[in-house]
Design an enzyme around this catalytic site. Structure first.
Site, mmCIF file in Angstrom:
data_model
loop_
_atom_site.group_PDB
_atom_site.id
_atom_site.type_symbol
_atom_site.label_atom_id
_atom_site.label_comp_id
_atom_site.label_asym_id
_atom_site.label_seq_id
_atom_site.Cartn_x
_atom_site.Cartn_y
_atom_site.Cartn_z
ATOM 1 C CG HIS A 1 40.524 41.513 33.528
ATOM 2 N ND1 HIS A 1 40.989 42.304 32.506
ATOM 3 C CD2 HIS A 1 39.444 42.178 34.029
ATOM 4 C CE1 HIS A 1 40.234 43.381 32.388
ATOM 5 N NE2 HIS A 1 39.297 43.324 33.314
ATOM 6 C CD GLU B 1 44.200 41.810 31.282
ATOM 7 O OE1 GLU B 1 43.073 41.535 30.827
ATOM 8 O OE2 GLU B 1 44.392 42.648 32.149
ATOM 9 N NE ARG C 1 40.190 48.057 30.967
ATOM 10 C CZ ARG C 1 39.229 47.496 31.700
ATOM 11 N NH1 ARG C 1 39.501 46.984 32.887
ATOM 12 N NH2 ARG C 1 37.985 47.447 31.249
HETATM 13 O O1 LIG Z 1 35.726 46.931 32.956
HETATM 14 C C1 LIG Z 1 35.263 45.992 33.620
HETATM 15 O O2 LIG Z 1 34.046 45.916 33.893
HETATM 16 C C2 LIG Z 1 36.176 44.954 34.170
HETATM 17 O O3 LIG Z 1 37.473 45.107 33.701
HETATM 18 C C3 LIG Z 1 35.671 43.533 33.980
HETATM 19 O O4 LIG Z 1 35.949 43.001 32.721
HETATM 20 P P1 LIG Z 1 35.308 41.601 32.278
HETATM 21 O O5 LIG Z 1 33.860 41.856 31.985
HETATM 22 O O6 LIG Z 1 36.055 41.181 31.060
HETATM 23 O O7 LIG Z 1 35.455 40.647 33.399
#
Ligand SMILES: O=C(O)[C@H](O)COP(=O)(O)O
Length: 311
Positions: free
Chosen positions: A285, A267, A238
């Site tokens: 991400h 973000e 994160r």
């Molecule tokens: O917590 C998660 O599973 C990851 O950060 C992935 O996030 P996303 O589903 O937005 O790609």
């Protein structure tokens, strides 16, 4: 029953839900419109983009289930939802291998200047021989030490890859003291006992450090100072777990050789000085953005929704 998959759902998950009689809507409803539209649905499935906060839950009395296709549930007021009798389901195991592989994609790229080379060699007038000399300082991962901050599912997957590469691993964890990891070497299963170490030992002895925690402010100036000179870091957990200002200073001083960031404080609009720093390898991400992870997530989500309404 109507399911809103507001950040999408893999086709297998959608098909499984439809076969069980659910109507699945995959059109994205903008965050500000959800306040008036979510009440038409029984279930909302989100990834990290859509926020399910208290006021949205209050505005949607028909909502029965919240699903997170992924691991982190920091975008959902899940404790509040629970007080309203609305459970939150996530898919903690589905994307672990994909996230861990992304870490190593960055580590290899940073260790061999792959990213810089892709820009420089393509540039008009680039001199091949001169460039070759400027990439002479690459380093191998084999034989080096990987620190792993957070030894849950993703941390264990990172260890599995590292051990396969011939690295030593130094995991740090709040809960466990050791983990027996099964490694599949061309069909032969090998068990490796990996003891957890102290934060100070991990920081002092690691050549590479990868972070797999739910959030928090864990790496700042003090922690960076305790690291080995020339360490390479990765944060796919994160934004903000590594202090962004402290990281930039440590890159500038040469304390940190390179950093991989898949997550950012700002973000979806990270600060430009991070994105443009040549010592930082960036991705938007995408830890869970593989066909395999999204397929697994689709199956897990559908299984959980179907099981919930069978109760
Ligand atoms: O917590 C998660 O599973 C990851 O950060 C992935 O996030 P996303 O589903 O937005 O790609």
């Amino acid at each position: 029953m109507r399911v809103l998959a507001n950040d999408g759902i893999a086709p297998n998950g959608k098909a499984q839900l439809e076969a069980a009689g659910f109507e699945v809507v995959t059109d994205h409803i903008p965050q500000d419109e959800l306040m008036t539209k979510l009440n038409d649905f029984d279930v909302i499935c989100v990834r990290s983009a859509t926020k399910v906060r208290q006021e949205l839950i209050d505005a949607s009395p028909n909502l029965k289930v919240i699903c997170r296709g992924g691991v982190g549930i920091d975008n959902i007021d899940h404790a509040y939802a629970k007080t309203k009798g609305i459970p939150t389901y996530n898919t903690p195991a589905a994307s672990s291998a994909s996230v861990a592989e992304l870490v190593f994609a960055h580590f290899f790229g940073l260790s061999r200047d792959v990213q810089r080379s892709n820009f420089e060699l393509r540039a008009e007038g680039s001199e091949f021989k001169k460039l070759k000399k400027s990439y002479a300082g690459g380093q191998q991962l084999r034989g080096r030490t990987l620190g792993i901050l957070g030894f849950g599912r993703i941390g264990v997957e990172a260890a599995r890859i590292a051990i396969g590469l011939g690295m030593n691993v130094l995991p740090v964890d709040l809960v466990k003291e050791t983990e027996a990891i099964e490694i599949d070497l061309m069909g032969q299963k090998v068990m490796v006992d990996v003891p957890v170490v102290s934060m100070d030992k991990m920081l002092a002895e690691s050549d590479y450090i990868t972070i797999h925690v739910p959030g928090g402010n864990l790496i700042g100036e003090d922690e960076l100072a305790k690291m080995k000179d020339g360490v390479i870091l990765a944060n796919t957990s994160r934004g903000g777990v590594i202090n962004e200002d402290a990281l930039l200073a440590a890159l500038e001083s040469g304390k940190v050789r390179g950093a991989a960031l898949d997550v950012f404080v700002g973000e979806p609009n990270p600060r430009r000085d991070l994105l443009e720093n040549p010592k930082i390898s960036v991705t938007p991400h995408i830890g869970a953005a593989t066909g395999e992870a999204q397929y697994n997530i689709g199956t897990e989500l559908a299984d959980q929704i179907i099981a919930h309404f069978k109760k």
